[in-house]
Design a protein around this motif. Structure first.
Motif, short mmCIF file in Angstrom:
data_model
loop_
_atom_site.label_atom_id
_atom_site.label_comp_id
_atom_site.label_asym_id
_atom_site.label_seq_id
_atom_site.Cartn_x
_atom_site.Cartn_y
_atom_site.Cartn_z
N LYS A 9 24.04 32.58 12.16
CA LYS A 9 24.70 32.09 13.47
C LYS A 9 26.30 32.53 13.34
O LYS A 9 27.12 32.99 13.98
CB LYS A 9 24.70 30.56 13.68
CG LYS A 9 23.40 30.11 14.13
CD LYS A 9 23.26 28.92 14.52
CE LYS A 9 21.91 28.33 14.99
NZ LYS A 9 21.77 26.75 15.15
N SER A 43 27.79 18.31 18.74
CA SER A 43 27.40 19.54 18.06
C SER A 43 27.61 19.62 16.80
O SER A 43 28.32 20.53 16.45
CB SER A 43 27.48 20.74 19.12
OG SER A 43 27.00 20.59 20.61
N GLU A 52 26.91 22.97 14.82
CA GLU A 52 27.48 24.18 15.73
C GLU A 52 28.93 24.39 15.35
O GLU A 52 29.75 25.28 15.25
CB GLU A 52 27.10 24.09 17.27
CG GLU A 52 25.48 24.07 17.43
CD GLU A 52 24.91 25.31 17.07
OE1 GLU A 52 25.50 26.33 17.07
OE2 GLU A 52 23.89 25.15 16.50
#
Length: 386
Positions: free
Chosen positions: A276, A332, A335
């Motif tokens: 990611k 999040s 993230e």
């Protein structure tokens, strides 16, 4: 009224409500908890869902129950068979029965307690806190007539019989274990215990409760900041160990996939998280991304530690606490952690584009000192644009 005082008053109004508006509180915390150390413990307990914002009147009974539960775990897991009412005719230290409490005792020493002891002793060596005596030591341990401290179990003087082998019909062979962790931090005398000893106990109990995962190196770096926040605060220090344990357990339930090898390739596994970061860097700064690829500097060279330890080793402790405020308050969380990691790379882009392989690896593995608010500001920009 100064900006700081105005902000502090706003925060106090939020935290004093019988039913706390957790969404508003998270938004506030994301920009940083006012630098009054007394507020961070209560905020983190809310962010870890250890305290329910909708039932503030029940906090006292909930905390009492959880602290009693933790005390029982100490009795169950930290007291050796020799200090319990064990019938030696049924359960003997030389028994090779896999269900023997002694067999489990010796296996724990060899399997993970030795590593926990080593890691706990060297936790955050740049500050003296973990070497100092705990303000509220565990009375079960420090006031016992017999020695039940965990670190003594991996000392050569007491760990004198661990592996019992039998081949065929012959006599049993006892392999003596003489390993132990180097004493970077000294243990305390009876009646006292160092803060690192408390950390060792929490990690040991966690490993016992989570046998499928056990203890993995690096967990000490995650539990350290949480314990420091609670134990260094006079209002929260008395029950810092129990509260820290449950908050650490809650955090580990979110990031446990980082520490399970079989889940590395999943989106929530450590390799999936590094992928990611790679994809985000490609989108946000293709020139830096290409430079790192050309030099063969893969994410595992630097971001494995960044992500798995939530950047706890990349900055000084005060900056780590400020960084965690924002990460924990974000809906999040991980993230957002990726955004922070990406921001860190972009903020040193000029050096990366100029440096050779050796200097870039060193740069990313030993991230330069930088204003943490500057890093977070850039991460916020990345999060918004994403």
């Amino acid at each position: 009224m100064s900006v700081y005082k105005s902000r502090l008053k706003e925060f106090e109004n939020l935290i004093k409500q019988d039913e706390i508006d957790i969404k508003a509180l998270k938004k506030f915390i994301h920009s940083g908890i006012p630098e009054c150390a007394k507020y961070r413990p209560i905020c983190w307990k809310l962010l870890f869902n250890y305290l329910d914002p909708k039932r503030k009147n029940n906090w006292e009974s909930h905390l009492e129950r959880q602290r009693n539960n933790y005390r029982n775990l100490i009795k169950d897991f930290c007291i050796p068979p020799s200090c319990k009412d064990v019938d030696l005719s049924v359960d003997h230290p030389l028994s090779d029965n896999i269900d023997s409490s002694w067999s489990t005792f010796f296996k724990d020493n060899e399997t993970f307690l030795l590593q926990i002891d080593k890691d706990a002793r060297r936790l955050l060596p740049d500050i003296s806190f973990f070497q100092e005596p705990c303000k509220y030591p565990c009375d079960i341990v420090v006031n016992s007539d017999t020695e039940i401290r965990l670190h003594h179990r991996v000392a050569p003087s007491t760990l004198s019989s661990a592996n019992v082998e039998r081949k065929g019909v012959g006599i049993k062979k006892i392999n003596l274990i003489v390993k132990r962790a180097p004493e970077n931090y000294q243990a305390m005398q009876k009646g006292q215990e160092a803060n690192w000893e408390v950390v060792e106990r929490m990690l040991f109990i966690y490993a016992k409760l989570n046998s499928g995962q056990g203890y993995v190196q690096g967990m000490n770096e995650i539990i350290g900041p949480i314990y420091y926040v609670f134990a260094s605060n006079d209002e929260h220090a008395e029950f810092a160990e129990a509260d820290c344990f449950w908050c650490f357990t809650a955090l580990m339930s979110e990031i446990r996939d980082f520490f399970i090898k079989t889940l590395d390739e999943t989106d929530s596994g450590i390799r999936g998280m590094m992928n990611k970061l790679t994809r985000m860097l490609e989108k946000k700064d293709i020139h830096v991304s290409n430079r790192l690829k050309e030099q063969g500097i893969f994410p595992q060279y630097y971001s494995f530690r960044w992500i798995s330890l939530i950047l706890s080793q990349e900055f000084d402790l005060p900056d780590v606490l400020r960084l965690w405020d924002s990460i924990l308050a974000d809906d999040s969380r991980f993230e957002y952690l990726i955004c922070v990691c990406c921001a860190m790379i972009i903020l040193v882009r000029d050096q990366i584009l100029e440096n050779d392989f050796e200097h870039n690896v060193k740069l990313l593995q030993n991230y330069p000192s930088m204003d943490i608010n500057f890093v977070l500001s850039r991460a916020n920009q990345l999060m918004e644009s994403t």
